[in-house]
Design a protein around this motif. Sequence first.
Motif, mmCIF file in Angstrom:
data_model
loop_
_atom_site.group_PDB
_atom_site.id
_atom_site.type_symbol
_atom_site.label_atom_id
_atom_site.label_comp_id
_atom_site.label_asym_id
_atom_site.label_seq_id
_atom_site.Cartn_x
_atom_site.Cartn_y
_atom_site.Cartn_z
ATOM 1 N N THR A 1 -1.121 14.685 5.160
ATOM 2 C CA THR A 1 -2.193 14.434 5.076
ATOM 3 C C THR A 1 -3.353 13.096 4.836
ATOM 4 O OG1 THR A 1 -2.012 16.350 3.842
ATOM 5 C CG2 THR A 1 -4.682 15.526 4.281
ATOM 6 N N THR A 2 -2.197 12.385 3.932
ATOM 7 C CA THR A 2 -2.301 11.155 3.351
ATOM 8 C C THR A 2 -1.769 9.984 4.745
ATOM 9 O OG1 THR A 2 -1.643 11.717 1.509
ATOM 10 C CG2 THR A 2 -1.714 9.306 1.784
ATOM 11 N N ALA B 1 -2.383 11.163 7.864
ATOM 12 C CA ALA B 1 -3.363 10.745 8.540
ATOM 13 C C ALA B 1 -4.084 10.229 8.098
ATOM 14 C CB ALA B 1 -3.117 12.345 9.251
ATOM 15 N N ALA B 2 -4.667 10.460 7.350
ATOM 16 C CA ALA B 2 -6.115 9.627 6.307
ATOM 17 C C ALA B 2 -5.938 8.180 6.883
ATOM 18 C CB ALA B 2 -6.144 9.722 5.345
ATOM 19 N N LEU B 3 -4.597 7.625 6.453
ATOM 20 C CA LEU B 3 -4.339 6.500 6.202
ATOM 21 C C LEU B 3 -4.760 5.597 7.930
ATOM 22 C CD1 LEU B 3 -1.392 5.123 3.908
ATOM 23 C CD2 LEU B 3 -3.977 4.924 3.292
ATOM 24 N N ASP B 4 -4.314 6.492 7.930
ATOM 25 C CA ASP B 4 -4.346 5.991 9.856
ATOM 26 C C ASP B 4 -5.358 6.141 10.268
ATOM 27 O OD1 ASP B 4 -3.136 5.036 11.929
ATOM 28 O OD2 ASP B 4 -2.330 7.168 12.761
ATOM 29 N N ALA B 5 -6.106 7.162 10.279
ATOM 30 C CA ALA B 5 -7.828 6.949 10.416
ATOM 31 C C ALA B 5 -8.589 6.130 9.727
ATOM 32 C CB ALA B 5 -8.642 8.557 9.924
ATOM 33 N N ARG B 6 -7.865 5.225 8.654
ATOM 34 C CA ARG B 6 -9.084 4.354 7.799
ATOM 35 C C ARG B 6 -8.465 3.102 8.591
ATOM 36 N NH1 ARG B 6 -9.484 5.975 2.029
ATOM 37 N NH2 ARG B 6 -11.063 3.226 1.627
ATOM 38 N N GLY B 7 -7.563 2.761 9.262
ATOM 39 C CA GLY B 7 -7.054 1.726 10.278
ATOM 40 C C GLY B 7 -6.104 0.844 9.690
ATOM 41 N N TYR B 8 -5.466 1.890 8.776
ATOM 42 C CA TYR B 8 -4.146 0.675 8.239
ATOM 43 C C TYR B 8 -3.308 0.773 9.041
ATOM 44 C CZ TYR B 8 0.490 1.177 5.300
ATOM 45 O OH TYR B 8 1.784 1.217 4.549
ATOM 46 N N ASN C 1 -11.401 11.206 16.613
ATOM 47 C CA ASN C 1 -10.571 10.039 16.597
ATOM 48 C C ASN C 1 -9.215 10.268 16.839
ATOM 49 O OD1 ASN C 1 -8.866 11.594 13.994
ATOM 50 N ND2 ASN C 1 -9.337 9.516 13.009
ATOM 51 N N ARG D 1 -3.023 -1.282 12.049
ATOM 52 C CA ARG D 1 -3.750 -2.252 12.469
ATOM 53 C C ARG D 1 -3.433 -3.753 12.960
ATOM 54 N NH1 ARG D 1 -9.015 -0.493 14.532
ATOM 55 N NH2 ARG D 1 -10.141 -2.585 15.510
ATOM 56 N N VAL E 1 0.448 3.718 -2.502
ATOM 57 C CA VAL E 1 0.372 5.411 -2.121
ATOM 58 C C VAL E 1 1.629 6.499 -2.459
ATOM 59 C CG1 VAL E 1 0.490 7.502 -0.728
ATOM 60 C CG2 VAL E 1 -0.804 5.123 -0.885
ATOM 61 N N VAL F 1 0.274 -1.480 -0.067
ATOM 62 C CA VAL F 1 0.201 -0.192 0.357
ATOM 63 C C VAL F 1 0.792 0.949 0.010
ATOM 64 C CG1 VAL F 1 -1.378 0.791 1.429
ATOM 65 C CG2 VAL F 1 -2.231 -1.031 0.965
ATOM 66 N N ARG G 1 1.031 17.204 1.871
ATOM 67 C CA ARG G 1 0.345 16.616 1.224
ATOM 68 C C ARG G 1 0.315 14.920 1.905
ATOM 69 N NH1 ARG G 1 -0.266 16.504 -4.638
ATOM 70 N NH2 ARG G 1 -1.574 18.218 -4.399
ATOM 71 N N ALA H 1 -10.385 3.237 14.277
ATOM 72 C CA ALA H 1 -11.151 3.495 13.169
ATOM 73 C C ALA H 1 -12.479 2.393 12.516
ATOM 74 C CB ALA H 1 -10.227 2.241 11.899
#
Lengths: 376, 539
Positions: free
Chosen positions: A208-209, A211-218, B53, A220, A159, A155, A205, B84
């Motif tokens: 941001t990316t 943080a966004a991946l982290d927030a989606r559970g990348y 979050n 875990r 990215v 991944v 960027r 998440a």
Amino acid sequence: MSGSPRTLHPVAWWGWAAGVAVAASRTTNLVLLLLLAIAAGYVVAARRTEAPWASAYRVFLRIALVIVAIRVALQALVVGSGGATVLVVLPQLPLPAWLTGVRVGGPVTAEAVLAALGDGGRLAAVMVCFGAANALASPSRLLRTLPRALHELGVAVVVALSAAPQLVTAVGRVRRARRLRALPHRGVRGALTIIGPVLEEALDRAMTTAAALDARGYGRRAIVPVGRRRATATALLGGLLSVVLGLYGLLDGSTTLHIGPLGAVTTGTLGPVLVLAGAVGCVVGLRMGGRAVVRTRYRPDRFLLPEWLALASGTACAGLFVATAALGGVDSGLAPDPWSLQPPGLPPLAALGVLCALLPAHLTPPPPPAGTPEDT
Amino acid sequence: MNPVVHWESVSFHYPGATRPTLSTVDMAVPEGELCLVIGSTGSGKSTLLRTVNGSVPHATGGTLRGRVRTAGRDTAAHRPRDLADVVGVVPQQPADAFVADTVEEEIAYGMECLGVAPEVMRRRVEETLDLLGMAELRARPLTALSAGQQQRVALAAAFAAQPALLVLDEPTSALDPPAAEEVLGAVQRLVHDLGTTVLLAEHRLERVAQYADSALLVPGAGRPPTLGATADVLAEAPVAPPVVELSRLLDWNPVALSVRDARRRAARLPVPVSAPPLATARERGDVVASARGLTARHGPVPALRGVDLDLHAGEVVALMGRNGAGKSTLLSCLAGLHRPRSGRVTVNGGDPARQRRRDVARSVGLVPAEPADLLLADRVDRECAAADREAGVPAGRTAALLAELVPDVPGAAHPRDLSCGQRLAMALAVLLARAPRLLLLDEPTRGLDYPAKHRAAGVLRRLAAADRCVLLVTHDVELAAQVADRVVVLAEGEVITDAPAAAALSASPAFAPQVAKVFAPAPLLTVDDVRRSLLGGGA
């Protein structure tokens, strides 16, 4: 035979393309190279999807043509060429005497051009195969088939790759703004002033990316006992080390090692053993590592009969070329002598190999039709 | 009901900051609400949303005091990835965070990370696609989507993992109105049909205020936020949509949140509001720029087809139309960046595409959609000095222009750290140093809150009054109503409307500002118009 429309497993396409590329790398016979490129193109035309990466084939085709052109131009202009059939005499640049063997300009012979075409053509055909694989299955889909333990690495690569086109648009935007201020936007000075803002933006960027991946559970993980974690690391590292040592042994098989009182062993025999053991270690490590990963797969690509057929046809193609080379030796027809200016022959086994390369165009299911085009 | 998010005496310092960004936050958002988070830009809205979050402080650093509990989990002990499964976050620029190739795979990605069983995942993807009306997009490559569709995919991806809470930080700020409607429509579907809890930050309150159950006002400067019923919070908020401002003007209590609501109350006004005495058509100056039969293409795609346009000194012209209608191309042609296929562009008597850039910069200034692109230096004062040198004007001229546009921009600040409004002013000052008579602005108010937009409108009016022409591309009808003398609408590369603002805006349902809708058919566009009309009626 070809079944209902679906996309083929990416590994099947890349395996097939690798086979064809191996075949191409075995020959400088222009007829065979052209036939291989045509075969790859035919399969792409028959089985590519509507996705944006499907146009990669055209890009790689262009790169291939450029490679051939550069190779021929260099041969004609710079490298001293033998042969008797002079096509054209270019004005020659006088060079100091000590630069023997190098010349610029002078007579261009058909033999030299033919030799360059063979050499360049081989590299070009390999590029074409790579382009075909890109067009048939995007590299990011291939990365997604990595074992679970390595998935996150995949991944990250995807990215990172997707940042490249964004960088290009950013450069375009900043250059445009630079023109608005009537500042230099070309040349070295222009480039230097553009780099700063573009990199700043890329860094923003990236944050941001992340943080966004982290927030989606990348990333875990399941909770893994320390012992298991250590065992995983040991298996992976030991395995890799063993593979590297073994490869060394394979490449240089003549050294004899004396292992204490046990006697002597050559690296040639030890090599394969180490590689095998290392591979087993890696597989075990990846398996164990994969268990710590909680993720599941959404509609994983299946590896069914058509996939095996595509893989087999690529392997067969490569195998037939290798066999031709092994059986025929110098006279196999795979590497015709350019200096004799004879039309290249068509070795039957290799020709059969080209036909094998064509098979996936009919043996694999067609790609699903593109969604109804609708623009907003 | 259980609170989904619970802030207990939370305060937060960014690393190195002298003042807390958030302090004494003591609130709880109950389940099933659509909670609108409002506040001026830079007030700490985004920071507050990101505490939910745990990406504040896990990703940003800084010191968080107190306790934030999301779905019962303490964010101090749980990283964003551990939350998440309970919080879905929709980023502002979803394209930056896409991982997969196609829509379907992207929607599934979050669930893959959470380890949802494949058959459950399959079912949820299908349901989500249907719910958000995206079934026909499922196999599309993400790069082939429009900005609005990308935002909807991001929403679907966050929703599909079935979190207890969705956090949306200005999901529509980069979108044109139809795309924003698409996204907000999807949000409403999730809230009203499915009872999802949503925290939503949004600048264009006129689009969402009426749908929100509650509002959370972040006043900024570290003062404690307030949470309450939408109408109560908006009545006191520094940022308010036009209907709310109208309600304040007319002393309606509680304030109206929708056009429908306001129109019913306006009908009961004791003194009918009438059209203001028609502002005498302002004297238009000489023609600064003109286009005749302008045709332009992007590759094979026609972008402009035979555009005729005159731009006069002293006027502000709003250029509107959907994305891809040719607005940006028209700006590029006027600025000499794009060579037209046929037709003529004249700016200050010359053709900008044939002049040297240095000369063009003296007659045209274009502020791109991202004003920061124009800025090169690492400090505001150095930027000003560089602009002085480029323009060959005495030192201090740009700084003076900047101070005139927006006072109190710190000279030592990095241009990237300025607020959107300050950056816009900075870019304008840099261009104005060369004293161009034609100013072009591409979406100047993107990311500005109401007060900042109001100030920007004032700046643009002043610039036009100083014998310049200002042409701005905008999707924002409220801004056009405030600032424009004339409205030009492009569709498919052709001019379909070219009329005074009052006529152009009040006549069309698509472009009417809220106040015009409330008082139709009276041609009132802004709250200021109403105020003037009331004063005129009283006198």
